[in-house]
Scaffold this motif. Structure first.
Motif, PDB file in Angstrom:
ATOM      1  N   SER A  65       0.823  -1.203   0.000  1.00 42.07           N
ATOM      2  CA  SER A  65       0.000   0.000   0.000  1.00 42.07           C
ATOM      3  C   SER A  65       0.865   1.265   0.000  1.00 42.07           C
ATOM      4  O   SER A  65       0.559   2.245  -0.697  1.00 42.07           O
ATOM      5  N   LEU A  66       1.963   1.253   0.779  1.00 42.84           N
ATOM      6  CA  LEU A  66       2.859   2.419   0.804  1.00 42.84           C
ATOM      7  C   LEU A  66       3.578   2.597  -0.526  1.00 42.84           C
ATOM      8  O   LEU A  66       3.756   3.735  -1.015  1.00 42.84           O
ATOM      9  N   ALA A  67       4.011   1.490  -1.112  1.00 42.56           N
ATOM     10  CA  ALA A  67       4.713   1.569  -2.396  1.00 42.56           C
ATOM     11  C   ALA A  67       3.800   2.081  -3.502  1.00 42.56           C
ATOM     12  O   ALA A  67       4.259   2.701  -4.471  1.00 42.56           O
ATOM     13  N   ALA A  68       2.493   1.828  -3.380  1.00 39.30           N
ATOM     14  CA  ALA A  68       1.555   2.267  -4.409  1.00 39.30           C
ATOM     15  C   ALA A  68       1.453   3.778  -4.481  1.00 39.30           C
ATOM     16  O   ALA A  68       0.978   4.334  -5.493  1.00 39.30           O
ATOM     17  N   THR A  69       1.882   4.490  -3.441  1.00 39.48           N
ATOM     18  CA  THR A  69       1.844   5.964  -3.444  1.00 39.48           C
ATOM     19  C   THR A  69       3.095   6.570  -4.049  1.00 39.48           C
ATOM     20  O   THR A  69       3.245   7.799  -4.057  1.00 39.48           O
ATOM     21  N   GLY A  70       3.998   5.704  -4.549  1.00 33.83           N
ATOM     22  CA  GLY A  70       5.228   6.203  -5.156  1.00 33.83           C
ATOM     23  C   GLY A  70       6.372   6.329  -4.185  1.00 33.83           C
ATOM     24  O   GLY A  70       7.444   6.816  -4.555  1.00 33.83           O
ATOM     25  N   LYS A  71       6.190   5.911  -2.950  1.00 34.78           N
ATOM     26  CA  LYS A  71       7.234   5.972  -1.953  1.00 34.78           C
ATOM     27  C   LYS A  71       8.110   4.733  -2.040  1.00 34.78           C
ATOM     28  O   LYS A  71       7.624   3.620  -2.211  1.00 34.78           O
ATOM     29  N   ARG A  72       9.412   4.962  -1.932  1.00 40.16           N
ATOM     30  CA  ARG A  72      10.339   3.851  -1.920  1.00 40.16           C
ATOM     31  C   ARG A  72      10.166   3.106  -0.593  1.00 40.16           C
ATOM     32  O   ARG A  72      10.328   3.652   0.499  1.00 40.16           O
ATOM     33  N   THR A  73       9.805   1.836  -0.687  1.00 38.20           N
ATOM     34  CA  THR A  73       9.433   1.052   0.493  1.00 38.20           C
ATOM     35  C   THR A  73      10.252  -0.226   0.520  1.00 38.20           C
ATOM     36  O   THR A  73      10.415  -0.900  -0.504  1.00 38.20           O
ATOM     37  N   LEU A  74      10.731  -0.569   1.724  1.00 37.58           N
ATOM     38  CA  LEU A  74      11.465  -1.818   1.944  1.00 37.58           C
ATOM     39  C   LEU A  74      10.664  -2.678   2.910  1.00 37.58           C
ATOM     40  O   LEU A  74      10.299  -2.221   3.989  1.00 37.58           O
ATOM     41  N   LEU A  75      10.417  -3.922   2.546  1.00 39.10           N
ATOM     42  CA  LEU A  75       9.740  -4.906   3.403  1.00 39.10           C
ATOM     43  C   LEU A  75      10.796  -5.877   3.887  1.00 39.10           C
ATOM     44  O   LEU A  75      11.355  -6.643   3.090  1.00 39.10           O
ATOM     45  N   ALA A  76      11.084  -5.870   5.202  1.00 38.31           N
ATOM     46  CA  ALA A  76      12.162  -6.683   5.756  1.00 38.31           C
ATOM     47  C   ALA A  76      11.585  -7.761   6.677  1.00 38.31           C
ATOM     48  O   ALA A  76      10.716  -7.495   7.512  1.00 38.31           O
ATOM     49  N   GLY A  77      12.082  -8.993   6.523  1.00 36.42           N
ATOM     50  CA  GLY A  77      11.667 -10.094   7.390  1.00 36.42           C
ATOM     51  C   GLY A  77      12.599 -10.230   8.560  1.00 36.42           C
ATOM     52  O   GLY A  77      13.585 -10.978   8.488  1.00 36.42           O
ATOM     53  N   VAL A  78      12.333  -9.515   9.641  1.00 36.98           N
ATOM     54  CA  VAL A  78      13.208  -9.520  10.817  1.00 36.98           C
ATOM     55  C   VAL A  78      12.842 -10.660  11.771  1.00 36.98           C
ATOM     56  O   VAL A  78      13.520 -10.871  12.778  1.00 36.98           O
ATOM     57  N   ASP A  79      11.805 -11.407  11.503  1.00 38.72           N
ATOM     58  CA  ASP A  79      11.463 -12.594  12.302  1.00 38.72           C
ATOM     59  C   ASP A  79      12.376 -13.715  11.849  1.00 38.72           C
ATOM     60  O   ASP A  79      12.062 -14.463  10.904  1.00 38.72           O
ATOM     61  N   LEU A  80      13.564 -13.825  12.485  1.00 38.03           N
ATOM     62  CA  LEU A  80      14.587 -14.779  12.065  1.00 38.03           C
ATOM     63  C   LEU A  80      14.247 -16.212  12.418  1.00 38.03           C
ATOM     64  O   LEU A  80      14.942 -17.138  11.987  1.00 38.03           O
ATOM     65  N   ARG A  81      13.218 -16.415  13.226  1.00 32.73           N
ATOM     66  CA  ARG A  81      12.869 -17.769  13.666  1.00 32.73           C
ATOM     67  C   ARG A  81      11.956 -18.482  12.676  1.00 32.73           C
ATOM     68  O   ARG A  81      11.732 -19.682  12.808  1.00 32.73           O
ATOM     69  N   LYS A  82      11.418 -17.759  11.721  1.00 33.94           N
ATOM     70  CA  LYS A  82      10.546 -18.367  10.712  1.00 33.94           C
ATOM     71  C   LYS A  82      10.809 -17.699   9.365  1.00 33.94           C
ATOM     72  O   LYS A  82      11.168 -16.520   9.299  1.00 33.94           O
ATOM     73  N   GLN A  83      10.619 -18.419   8.320  1.00 36.14           N
ATOM     74  CA  GLN A  83      10.805 -17.882   6.968  1.00 36.14           C
ATOM     75  C   GLN A  83       9.454 -17.574   6.327  1.00 36.14           C
ATOM     76  O   GLN A  83       9.247 -17.778   5.143  1.00 36.14           O
ATOM     77  N   ARG A  84       8.539 -17.078   7.129  1.00 40.20           N
ATOM     78  CA  ARG A  84       7.178 -16.860   6.625  1.00 40.20           C
ATOM     79  C   ARG A  84       7.153 -15.867   5.476  1.00 40.20           C
ATOM     80  O   ARG A  84       6.519 -16.101   4.450  1.00 40.20           O
ATOM     81  N   LEU A  85       7.875 -14.768   5.585  1.00 38.70           N
ATOM     82  CA  LEU A  85       7.907 -13.760   4.527  1.00 38.70           C
ATOM     83  C   LEU A  85       8.579 -14.309   3.271  1.00 38.70           C
ATOM     84  O   LEU A  85       8.120 -14.084   2.137  1.00 38.70           O
ATOM     85  N   SER A  86       9.649 -15.055   3.481  1.00 42.80           N
ATOM     86  CA  SER A  86      10.369 -15.639   2.327  1.00 42.80           C
ATOM     87  C   SER A  86       9.490 -16.652   1.616  1.00 42.80           C
ATOM     88  O   SER A  86       9.476 -16.722   0.370  1.00 42.80           O
ATOM     89  N   GLU A  87       8.762 -17.460   2.363  1.00 41.31           N
ATOM     90  CA  GLU A  87       7.871 -18.440   1.752  1.00 41.31           C
ATOM     91  C   GLU A  87       6.758 -17.756   0.971  1.00 41.31           C
ATOM     92  O   GLU A  87       6.318 -18.231  -0.069  1.00 41.31           O
ATOM     93  N   LEU A  88       6.264 -16.649   1.519  1.00 38.79           N
ATOM     94  CA  LEU A  88       5.169 -15.943   0.865  1.00 38.79           C
ATOM     95  C   LEU A  88       5.553 -15.450  -0.521  1.00 38.79           C
ATOM     96  O   LEU A  88       4.776 -15.569  -1.473  1.00 38.79           O
ATOM     97  N   PHE A  89       6.786 -14.937  -0.627  1.00 43.80           N
ATOM     98  CA  PHE A  89       7.224 -14.386  -1.910  1.00 43.80           C
ATOM     99  C   PHE A  89       8.082 -15.360  -2.700  1.00 43.80           C
ATOM    100  O   PHE A  89       8.643 -14.994  -3.731  1.00 43.80           O
ATOM    101  N   GLY A  90       8.234 -16.615  -2.220  1.00 45.14           N
ATOM    102  CA  GLY A  90       8.959 -17.639  -2.957  1.00 45.14           C
ATOM    103  C   GLY A  90      10.448 -17.399  -3.033  1.00 45.14           C
ATOM    104  O   GLY A  90      11.069 -17.710  -4.049  1.00 45.14           O
ATOM    105  N   ILE A  91      11.036 -16.876  -1.975  1.00 48.62           N
ATOM    106  CA  ILE A  91      12.465 -16.543  -1.984  1.00 48.62           C
ATOM    107  C   ILE A  91      13.159 -17.180  -0.786  1.00 48.62           C
ATOM    108  O   ILE A  91      14.054 -16.597  -0.174  1.00 48.62           O
ATOM    109  N   THR A  92      12.756 -18.369  -0.429  1.00 50.96           N
ATOM    110  CA  THR A  92      13.324 -19.026   0.744  1.00 50.96           C
ATOM    111  C   THR A  92      14.797 -19.371   0.568  1.00 50.96           C
ATOM    112  O   THR A  92      15.530 -19.508   1.551  1.00 50.96           O
ATOM    113  N   LYS A  93      15.257 -19.533  -0.680  1.00 45.22           N
ATOM    114  CA  LYS A  93      16.661 -19.931  -0.921  1.00 45.22           C
ATOM    115  C   LYS A  93      17.570 -18.737  -1.172  1.00 45.22           C
ATOM    116  O   LYS A  93      18.765 -18.919  -1.438  1.00 45.22           O
ATOM    117  N   ARG A  94      17.026 -17.567  -1.088  1.00 36.37           N
ATOM    118  CA  ARG A  94      17.835 -16.382  -1.321  1.00 36.37           C
ATOM    119  C   ARG A  94      18.479 -15.937  -0.012  1.00 36.37           C
ATOM    120  O   ARG A  94      17.991 -16.192   1.087  1.00 36.37           O
TER     121      ARG A  94
END
Length: 823
Positions: A624-653
């Protein structure tokens, strides 16, 4: 450099709103209107069915006046009667005793036996059994030999089928004492004797319908008279009528009228029971009262027989003496000499008679020992005090015997009566002794006078003197004989003229309408129950609810700002379509608008437990923030789970873990562009480390924060849950804004105080709440407490969470389908 947290309200100033919101209550009731209508229809329908098929109970009443004829036995008795009436404690009619006697089992059992009430007849109808009273076409009758004693009789129940016009009936079932009894011949002729363990009986056909209406099932229930008398006693009340005045110390304001009330299913039976009860009560009282007179008659007859024998002997002696000595007449001079002291001798005779009567009573009392029997009265004793005491003694015996007939010797009323009788008997003994002493003194004086006269008679010839002596013996006994004959006639007259102790003031009558079931009260109660049942169930459920539903639940228990209420998703897509105008996308737009007033770039998204949707909120907020033209970073700081990585299909990155452990020294190497929006980049968490807390506390994590602040307008960080790990608190100082996610129907209300404590202590910078997965279909305003009935069910995100740590680090295995996006 971290932002300074805003001033936050201390916990002790937080007060839950206990005021009653009338508008909310009315809205709740309006929301339940359909349930209330259905509840009213159901409750009234149940009430109608109950009223229709419940056997009605009628109330019958009768009035009874106790007839108090005052006290008899002279002035002393009159004085006692006056005192008893003045104080309200009547010696003759104790109201409490009469009320008790009217409800004794022995009296009620006599009524049951007179009216044959222990045999009941029932007719099977469509939905219930209808009791028949005096209109049943069949009749039950015991045959010789008589069954076991009434007291030990087992209840008998017979179910039989009768066909109109038939001369026999069929026994379908027979129970004796609750146990089924086998009947050899089920088809039985009317009038045929049937043998059972309960006794011999027969069933006769009184009349037969002219129309053939098919077979009819009848049930005959036979119980012991005592058990049915107990049933009557439970429904019978007897009360004394008051004249309306109050008196704290006496009963003088109470009348002598007793009102009997009986509740029964059949009006005619209740009226007959009351009428028979009153008649038996009056008759029993009369029989008890007659015992004293009958005992006096028996005593007088016995004494008359003895006196007749004595008179016969005297007359025989007199006749023999005259015939042997051929005496024709007595000399006039002798007669004059003998009768000169007649006045003294008459008085002497009267006193001797009184002494004999006193001796009779003493002899009778001596024969009683420790028992209490009625003392013969109306014998001619002239002492008023003694006569009055004997009458009161006999009256108390009558009352004691009536009480004893319906109870035992241990009854407190009987024990009290026995104590009174003992005291009264002692008083009678003292009275007899005093009267005897008085009579003895007078007798001695009379004998002295007579002795002087006898000296004058000594000159009379011996023959005339002997005849005079015989005549004097006869004159002594004859008055006693005549007196006893007179008293016998008086007692006979008193026995036949014995008055009733009570009379009916109001004939038994039943009310036309039943008192049970009370239709008006039942319908009103059912209507009221129908109205309050749905709100009652709802508010009870609300009181027992332990899950947060919406904004109002949180606002009542915390003072933490609520940034947004995110609707429950109805689609399986995890990420929103920013071009859509659905409620979910609009919810994130509202959250984005709220963040415009928050300082800084670093936004933490956390929650209490896993599964409350923090990753969902963080991902879609970044989109939603990126849609306004703002440069936005989404960081997965929950190091105990790869939930964000799984969501975007980047678990091996490579991700944050790789940078923190030194595998790469350039932050750019762990940033992945989001292919659908050039303004959004993703920083995955990387592989799950064994020491996430230590890595986040290292000197390299601030480098990531510094890089993100330099290159992005907004940095959204998906952090670990606060209740499961301390990771978020370890890096809390780098956040400019913290969004704390509470999930509707998942977060427990009881953990809200702990969240409030995080806010009060400033453990999370610029902390605000986001309510996730609220069902706006149930409550379009988003308050979600007790203002609506339902809350929906299930989650709309197509993912799930487990609880607990896997291998000591993660939160457990995840299940559910995830939609992956290419970057």
């Amino acid at each position: 450099m971290s932002a300074t947290p805003p001033a936050q309200k201390p916990l002790h100033n937080l007060k839950e709103d206990d005021s009653i919101d009338l508008r909310e209550i009315l809205e709740t009731i309006w929301g339940l209107r359909l349930w209330i209508v259905l509840s009213v229809i159901l409750c009234v329908g149940i009430a109608y069915t109950y009223v229709k098929y419940t056997t009605p109970v009628y109330e019958s009443t009768a009035g009874l006046l106790l007839v108090n004829d005052g006290a008899r036995g002279g002035s002393t008795g009159s004085d006692m009667y006056f005192i008893s009436e003045l104080t309200g404690h009547s010696m003759r009619y104790k109201m409490s005793n009469e009320l008790y006697m009217l409800q004794t089992i022995s009296l009620l059992q006599q009524v049951v036996e007179d009216l044959n009430l222990n045999v009941q007849y029932f007719k099977k109808t469509r939905l219930k059994q209808q009791e028949l009273y005096r209109n049943c076409p069949i009749a039950f009758q015991w045959e010789n030999p008589v069954p076991v004693a009434w007291e030990g009789m087992k209840p008998l129940e017979i179910t039989l089928k009768v066909k109109p016009g038939s001369d026999h009936f069929e026994i379908n079932n027979m129970l004796v004492g609750g146990e089924q009894v086998y009947v050899k011949n089920k088809a039985v002729q009317f009038g045929e004797v049937i043998s059972t363990p309960a006794g011999l009986f027969s069933i006769t056909n009184l009349y037969s319908p002219t129309e053939d209406t098919g077979s009819t099932l009848f049930t005959i229930k036979v119980s012991s008279p005592r058990s049915f008398a107990n049933k009557i006693k439970r429904n019978l009340t007897a009360r004394q009528i008051s004249d309306g005045r109050t008196n704290a110390t006496t009963m003088a304001n109470m009348s002598d009228i007793i009102v009997l009330t009986l509740q029964d299913e059949i009006k005619e039976r209740a009226v007959r029971i009351l009428h028979s009860l009153i008649q038996n009560y009056i008759q029993d009282n009369k029989e008890f009262s007659a015992q004293s007179i009958e005992k006096s008659i028996v005593f007088i007859n016995d004494r008359l027989s003895q006196i007749e024998r004595d008179l016969g002997i005297i007359e025989t002696d007199y006749s023999s003496y005259r015939s042997v000595r051929r005496i024709v007449r007595e000399d006039s001079q002798s007669q004059i000499a003998i009768t000169s002291d007649a006045r003294y001798r008459d008085e002497l005779t009267e006193l001797e008679i009184q002494m004999k009567l006193l001796g009779m009573i003493k002899e009778f009392l001596a024969g009683q020992n420790d028992t209490h029997e009625m003392i013969p009265t109306n014998l001619g004793i002239k002492d008023v005090g003694l006569t009055s005491g004997i009458e009161r003694y006999n009256t108390l015996i009558v009352e004691r015997n009536r009480l004893l007939a319906g109870s035992s010797l241990t009854n407190p009323r009987v024990v009290n009566a026995n104590l009174q009788l003992d005291n009264m008997k002692d008083g009678i003994h003292v009275s007899i002794k005093n009267v005897e002493n008085t009579h003895t003194l007078r007798l001695d004086a009379l004998r002295e006078q007579i002795s002087k006269g006898e000296k004058e008679i000594s000159t009379i010839p011996s023959q005339q003197l002997e005849l005079a002596r015989i005549t004097r013996r006869q004159e002594i006994i004859e008055p006693l004989y005549r007196l006893l004959q007179q008293k016998k006639e008086e007692n006979m007259i008193a026995l036949y003229a014995l008055p009733d102790n009570a009379r009916i003031t109001e004939e038994p009558v039943s009310k036309s309408s039943p008192i049970k079931p009370n239709k008006r009260n039942i319908y009103l109660a059912s209507l009221l129950l129908g109205l309050i049942l749905p709100p009652g169930i709802f508010y009870t459920t609300e009181a027992l609810r332990r899950k947060v539903i919406g904004k109002q639940d949180v606002a009542r228990r915390t003072n933490i700002p609520i940034f947004a209420v995110i609707p429950k998703s109805t689609k399986s897509d995890f990420l929103i379509d920013i071009t859509s105008k659905d409620a979910l996308t609009e919810g994130f737009r509202m959250l984005r608008s709220s963040l415009q007033f928050s300082p800084g770039k670093i936004i933490y998204v956390t929650s209490s437990l896993s599964g409350e949707g923090k990753t969902f909120i963080a991902s879609n907020l970044a989109i939603s923030l990126a849609a306004t033209g703002k440069r936005t970073l989404l960081a997965g700081v929950d190091l105990r789970k790869q939930r964000l990585s799984e969501l975007f299909g980047i678990t091996k990155r490579k991700g944050i873990v790789n940078y923190l452990i030194g595998e790469t020294n350039d932050v750019k190497n762990i940033i992945i562009p989001f292919g659908l929006n050039t303004n959004l980049d993703i920083m995955p968490s990387g592989p799950i480390p064994p020491n996430p807390s230590e890595l986040l506390a290292s000197h390299k994590f601030p480098e990531i924060i510094a890089y993100a602040k330099d290159h992005y307008d907004f940095v959204v960080m998906d952090t670990a849950p606060c209740f499961l790990a301390s990771d978020t608190f370890n890096i809390a100082q780098y956040a400019d804004t913290t969004l704390y996610v509470i999930r509707s129907k998942m977060t427990d209300i009881r953990i809200l105080p702990q969240i409030q404590e995080f806010y009060d202590k400033g453990q999370l910078n610029s902390m605000s709440l986001v309510i996730n997965a609220f069902d706006f279909r149930r409550n379009p305003y988003g308050y979600g407490s007790s203002s609506k009935l339902g809350y929906g069910s299930g989650y709309g995100y197509g993912y799930g969470y487990g609880y607990g740590y896997g291998y000591g680090y993660g939160y457990g295995e995840e299940t559910g389908k995830k939609k992956k996006f290419k970057t």
